[in-house]
Motif scaffolding. Structure first.
Motif, PDB file in Angstrom:
ATOM      1  N   LEU A   1       0.818  -1.212   0.000  1.00 49.81           N
ATOM      2  CA  LEU A   1       0.000   0.000   0.000  1.00 49.81           C
ATOM      3  C   LEU A   1       0.849   1.258   0.000  1.00 49.81           C
TER       4      LEU A   1
ATOM      5  N   TRP B   1       0.161   4.473  -2.306  1.00 52.45           N
ATOM      6  CA  TRP B   1      -0.117   5.779  -1.689  1.00 52.45           C
ATOM      7  C   TRP B   1       0.851   6.841  -2.202  1.00 52.45           C
ATOM      8  N   HIS B   2       2.128   6.504  -2.293  1.00 47.02           N
ATOM      9  CA  HIS B   2       3.123   7.464  -2.770  1.00 47.02           C
ATOM     10  C   HIS B   2       2.853   7.859  -4.223  1.00 47.02           C
TER      11      HIS B   2
ATOM     12  N   ARG C   1      -0.022   7.853  -5.841  1.00 46.28           N
ATOM     13  CA  ARG C   1      -1.211   8.696  -5.940  1.00 46.28           C
ATOM     14  C   ARG C   1      -0.956  10.079  -5.349  1.00 46.28           C
ATOM     15  N   HIS C   2      -0.162  10.130  -4.308  1.00 41.71           N
ATOM     16  CA  HIS C   2       0.171  11.425  -3.716  1.00 41.71           C
ATOM     17  C   HIS C   2       0.962  12.278  -4.713  1.00 41.71           C
TER      18      HIS C   2
ATOM     19  N   PHE D   1       3.803   7.026   6.461  1.00 36.99           N
ATOM     20  CA  PHE D   1       2.766   6.127   5.940  1.00 36.99           C
ATOM     21  C   PHE D   1       2.442   4.999   6.904  1.00 36.99           C
TER      22      PHE D   1
ATOM     23  N   ARG E   1       0.005   6.221   9.267  1.00 35.54           N
ATOM     24  CA  ARG E   1      -1.284   6.428   8.602  1.00 35.54           C
ATOM     25  C   ARG E   1      -2.044   5.108   8.472  1.00 35.54           C
TER      26      ARG E   1
ATOM     27  N   THR F   1      -5.568   3.997  10.502  1.00 35.24           N
ATOM     28  CA  THR F   1      -6.741   3.508   9.775  1.00 35.24           C
ATOM     29  C   THR F   1      -7.184   2.152  10.301  1.00 35.24           C
TER      30      THR F   1
ATOM     31  N   GLU G   1      -7.336   8.640   2.796  1.00 34.25           N
ATOM     32  CA  GLU G   1      -6.431   8.196   1.739  1.00 34.25           C
ATOM     33  C   GLU G   1      -6.155   6.697   1.788  1.00 34.25           C
ATOM     34  N   VAL G   2      -6.064   6.129   2.991  1.00 34.39           N
ATOM     35  CA  VAL G   2      -5.686   4.718   3.130  1.00 34.39           C
ATOM     36  C   VAL G   2      -6.876   3.790   2.970  1.00 34.39           C
TER      37      VAL G   2
ATOM     38  N   LEU H   1      -7.522   2.498  -0.513  1.00 40.32           N
ATOM     39  CA  LEU H   1      -6.470   1.562  -0.927  1.00 40.32           C
ATOM     40  C   LEU H   1      -6.747   0.167  -0.367  1.00 40.32           C
TER      41      LEU H   1
END
Length: 311
Positions: free
Chosen positions: A31, A35-36, A38-39, A62, A65, A69, A99-100, A103
């Motif tokens: 993940l 995440w990176h 998409r960021h 991350f 994060r 979650t 954000e998480v 994903l």
């Protein structure tokens, strides 16, 4: 952010996140890369006055994060509490979970170390290829009552439990080991009908595929599908039934109930994650929460089975 000792304590205690340390270790690189990417895509998708990378840096890495979650989904912890725990602002936790969670929802359901199902079509094909039985049921999740005067406020009232809720369809395999595919959370209208199929075998894409009939009825469904779908036994006599018929109907009902109990266990495992027992967030986030929890639960169950078999 939390210190290394606190982070290690969260990861090592399965009661906090609902996942073992090995499963979390698999999630972080998978993940984290998404995440990176998409960021970075969000940063480069608009006109900027400063170069990418300038400005304030993330105070929440991350891994934290992801842990925030997981704790939120497992225990339904509010964002304010998580903000105090991780030493950041509430808005940072809200953004991290926002954000998480998608994903996690996109990962799909893990049924074996090398097989992951991401759609209902994948589930039906998997059941057909393996000749397995798919058991279907529905479950309700409570949510906050919409504000007075809001449009479509009455669409989320459950006629059964007299509460504001959304309904999700849950599919498990015949063993009830893993939650194979939860359906998208949908609006629950007053006097919503029972789940169309309680238990059924899905040898191919057809009877158990809701796309073929969005709102099928249980009446005659078993006969229409050549016995591939098994529905609750129909009662012919409402009163003054012969004794022999009562005995036969009771045997059929108990056999069906015993078979269907596996999906009830699957629903119970889902509801152990408090975010699905009573959803306090926005209704539009409910689908992602259901998909995320189902994916995490199935991944952990598969890991546990693999570890047991290796022993």
């Amino acid at each position: 952010m939390v210190g290394n000792a606190s982070r290690a304590a969260i990861i090592s205690d399965r009661r906090i996140t609902g996942l073992s340390a090995d499963v979390i270790a698999e999630l972080v690189p998978e993940l984290g890369l998404l995440w990176h990417q998409r960021h970075q895509a969000r940063l480069t998708s608009r006109l900027r006055k400063r170069t990418v990378g300038a400005g304030a840096k993330h105070r929440l890495v991350f891994v934290d994060r992801l842990l925030a979650t997981l704790v939120h989904l497992r225990h339904g912890v509010t964002h304010d509490v998580l903000a105090c725990w991780f030493g950041v602002d509430r808005s940072t936790i809200t953004r991290a979970i926002g954000e998480v969670r998608p994903l996690l929802a996109e990962r799909g359901r893990t049924v074996s170390p090398d097989v992951r199902l991401r759609s209902l079509a994948d589930v039906v094909d998997h059941l057909g290829a393996s000749g397995s039985t798919g058991i279907i049921d529905g479950t309700e999740t409570r949510l906050r009552r919409p504000a007075a005067g809001r449009k479509d406020r009455d669409k989320f009232i459950s006629g059964k439990n007299k509460q504001n809720a959304v309904k999700s369809m849950v599919v498990t395999d015949g063993e009830g080991v893993a939650v194979v595919q939860p359906g998208t959370a949908r609006e629950l209208r007053r006097h919503h009908p029972r789940p169309p199929v309680r238990a059924g075998q899905a040898p191919g894409r057809g009877a158990c595929d809701p796309r073929s009939s969005p709102t099928p009825t249980t009446s005659g469904l078993g006969a229409q599908t050549g016995g591939r779908v098994v529905t609750p036994p129909h009662r012919k006599f409402k009163k003054n039934a012969p004794d022999r018929y009562e005995e036969m109907h009771e045997r059929q009902r108990k056999a069906h109930s015993s078979r269907r109990s596996r999906v009830e266990h699957g629903v119970a495992h889902l509801k152990n994650w408090r975010a699905l027992a009573h959803h306090r967030g926005r209704r539009e986030h409910m689908s992602d929460a259901v998909q995320a929890v189902a994916g995490l639960l199935s991944h952990q169950q598969t890991a546990d089975l693999t570890s047991t078999r290796q022993k």
